[in-house]
Design an enzyme around this catalytic site. Structure first.
Site, PDB file in Angstrom:
ATOM      1  N   SER A  35       0.843  -1.197   0.000  1.00  0.00           N
ATOM      2  CA  SER A  35       0.000   0.000   0.000  1.00  0.00           C
ATOM      3  C   SER A  35       0.879   1.248   0.000  1.00  0.00           C
ATOM      4  CB  SER A  35      -0.899   0.023   1.236  1.00  0.00           C
ATOM      5  OG  SER A  35      -1.464  -1.244   1.457  1.00  0.00           O
ATOM      6  N   HIS A  66      -9.431   2.005  -5.247  1.00  0.00           N
ATOM      7  CA  HIS A  66      -8.338   1.054  -5.051  1.00  0.00           C
ATOM      8  C   HIS A  66      -8.017   0.336  -6.355  1.00  0.00           C
ATOM      9  CE1 HIS A  66      -6.750  -0.128  -0.946  1.00  0.00           C
ATOM     10  NE2 HIS A  66      -7.355   1.010  -0.742  1.00  0.00           N
ATOM     11  N   HIS A  88      -5.911  -7.932  -0.198  1.00  0.00           N
ATOM     12  CA  HIS A  88      -5.713  -8.223   1.230  1.00  0.00           C
ATOM     13  C   HIS A  88      -6.818  -9.137   1.753  1.00  0.00           C
ATOM     14  CE1 HIS A  88      -3.511  -4.339   0.811  1.00  0.00           C
ATOM     15  NE2 HIS A  88      -2.669  -4.926   1.628  1.00  0.00           N
ATOM     16  N   TYR A  90      -8.048  -9.020   4.659  1.00  0.00           N
ATOM     17  CA  TYR A  90      -9.010  -8.241   5.463  1.00  0.00           C
ATOM     18  C   TYR A  90     -10.073  -7.556   4.609  1.00  0.00           C
ATOM     19  CZ  TYR A  90      -6.059  -4.166   4.316  1.00  0.00           C
ATOM     20  OH  TYR A  90      -5.353  -3.200   3.648  1.00  0.00           O
ATOM     21  N   GLU A  91      -9.839  -7.465   3.303  1.00  0.00           N
ATOM     22  CA  GLU A  91     -10.861  -6.887   2.420  1.00  0.00           C
ATOM     23  C   GLU A  91     -11.998  -7.876   2.152  1.00  0.00           C
ATOM     24  OE1 GLU A  91      -8.934  -4.084  -0.789  1.00  0.00           O
ATOM     25  OE2 GLU A  91      -7.538  -5.716  -0.373  1.00  0.00           O
ATOM     26  N   ALA A 118       3.951  -2.254   4.212  1.00  0.00           N
ATOM     27  CA  ALA A 118       4.082  -1.348   5.354  1.00  0.00           C
ATOM     28  C   ALA A 118       3.817  -2.173   6.604  1.00  0.00           C
ATOM     29  CB  ALA A 118       3.062  -0.218   5.234  1.00  0.00           C
ATOM     30  N   MET A 221      -0.310  -6.977   7.718  1.00  0.00           N
ATOM     31  CA  MET A 221      -1.556  -7.666   7.337  1.00  0.00           C
ATOM     32  C   MET A 221      -1.483  -8.240   5.923  1.00  0.00           C
ATOM     33  SD  MET A 221      -4.219  -4.812   8.758  1.00  0.00           S
ATOM     34  CE  MET A 221      -3.951  -3.967  10.332  1.00  0.00           C
ATOM     35  N   SER A 222      -0.282  -8.573   5.457  1.00  0.00           N
ATOM     36  CA  SER A 222      -0.163  -9.032   4.062  1.00  0.00           C
ATOM     37  C   SER A 222       1.039  -9.945   3.882  1.00  0.00           C
ATOM     38  CB  SER A 222      -0.029  -7.814   3.138  1.00  0.00           C
ATOM     39  OG  SER A 222       1.214  -7.176   3.342  1.00  0.00           O
ATOM     40  N   ASN A 245       5.379   2.696  11.660  1.00  0.00           N
ATOM     41  CA  ASN A 245       5.008   3.144  13.009  1.00  0.00           C
ATOM     42  C   ASN A 245       5.533   2.120  14.007  1.00  0.00           C
ATOM     43  OD1 ASN A 245       2.779   1.481  11.680  1.00  0.00           O
ATOM     44  ND2 ASN A 245       2.228   1.331  13.832  1.00  0.00           N
ATOM     45  N   HIS A 259      -3.890   4.761  10.737  1.00  0.00           N
ATOM     46  CA  HIS A 259      -3.572   4.661   9.316  1.00  0.00           C
ATOM     47  C   HIS A 259      -2.891   5.924   8.799  1.00  0.00           C
ATOM     48  CE1 HIS A 259      -3.726   2.897   5.411  1.00  0.00           C
ATOM     49  NE2 HIS A 259      -4.556   3.799   4.913  1.00  0.00           N
TER      50      HIS A 259
END
Ligand code: 6GU
Length: 284
Positions: A35, A66, A88, A90-91, A118, A221-222, A245, A259
């Site tokens: 991303s 997207h 992803h 989560y999508e 990320a 998450m990927s 972060n 985010h």
């Protein structure tokens, strides 16, 4: 949920054959852009661009704005195919759909996959803005029954029980380290363990402490499903995380994972990462 044989060999083949018929390029390198890290695709020369919705049987993005596309082109004189926008878990995509493009890459003749993402920094010595070369991963969704290799195993892709102890290619990691030094990125380069969680919620404090105890250096998450499928079919893998972060492990802290911070750090480092990947490709 895991339906057995979500996709057949013939479906991946149909997608790959269509692409081979629509471009003269024969990439040996595929890049899956994280991303905010898709700017790399814009650096390719001699581009052939295919929006996902135009590619037979390719998954399509359901999220407006997207828009995803496959970009074929030349980087440092090497033919590449670049996923600008990934799928992803989560999508709401099932785990086999998340990894669909990787088997298409294999059938295109790709030999090396570079994945970027990320991630949150778990290791206390990591700083925001660091780039971490993946040395290993923890497949947390896999522990929970979400491994993309669950279901029928088609031997044309790979063996039933593939090895994962050499998932992240040692030679590619050495090239990445050396290229980072040459590019002046050595001061913020790390090498460590990436842990994937399904998301989309960020981790609680107790969960962050748990992941630290498990030896994870970054959390995201990927990436892991794509790497598992790539290794299954014998592709070499290089993974790079941008530490966007630091996770919160202190109950008195006012910091909150968000985010916006992820996006800010991505913007700050996106050029460094693009240059690193681009130069690296010249060196492999
Ligand atoms: Cl803190 N956690 C997760 N799961 N993914 C992230 C992240 C954190 N920062 C960027 N991506």
């Amino acid at each position: 949920s895991t339906s057995p044989c979500r996709y057949s060999y013939e479906e991946y083949k149909e997608t790959a054959d269509w692409l081979l018929a629509h471009t003269k390029q024969r990439p040996k390198i595929a890049i899956i852009c994280g991303s905010g890290l898709g700017g790399l695709a814009d650096l390719l020369g001699d581009k052939a661009v295919f929006p996902y919705e135009d590619i037979p049987r390719f998954p399509t993005s359901t999220v407006p704005g997207h828009a995803g596309q496959l970009v074929f082109g030349s980087l440092q004189g090497r033919d590449c195919v670049c996923m600008q926008g990934r799928f992803h878990f989560y999508e709401g995509y099932d785990i086999h759909t998340v990894t669909y493009p990787v088997r298409v890459f294999y059938l295109l003749g790709v030999e090396t996959v570079i994945v970027t993402n990320a991630a949150g920094g778990l290791n206390g010595s990591y700083n925001v803005g660091d780039i971490m070369i993946l040395k290993d991963h923890i497949n947390m969704p896999g522990f929970a029954g979400q491994n993309p290799l669950c279901g029928h195993n088609d031997i044309r892709f790979g063996e039933r029980f593939p090895c994962m102890s050499d998932a992240y290619d040692r030679d590619l990691r050495a090239v990445a380290r050396q290229t980072a030094e040459e590019q002046g990125c050595g001061g913020f380069l790390q090498e460590g363990v990436y842990c994937m969680l399904a998301g989309p919620s960020y981790e609680t404090i107790a969960e962050c402490k748990l992941l630290q105890m498990l030896g994870a250096d970054c959390v995201g998450m990927s990436t892991v499903p794509e790497v598992v499928v790539a290794r299954h079919c014998g592709l070499r893998v290089l993974g790079l995380s941008l530490v966007t972060n630091k996770v919160v492990t202190d109950y008195d802290s006012a910091e909150k994972a968000n985010h916006e911070e992820v996006l800010r750090t991505t913007q700050r480092r996106t050029q460094d990462l693009e240059r690193l990947v681009s130069q690296l490709i010249a060196n492999i």
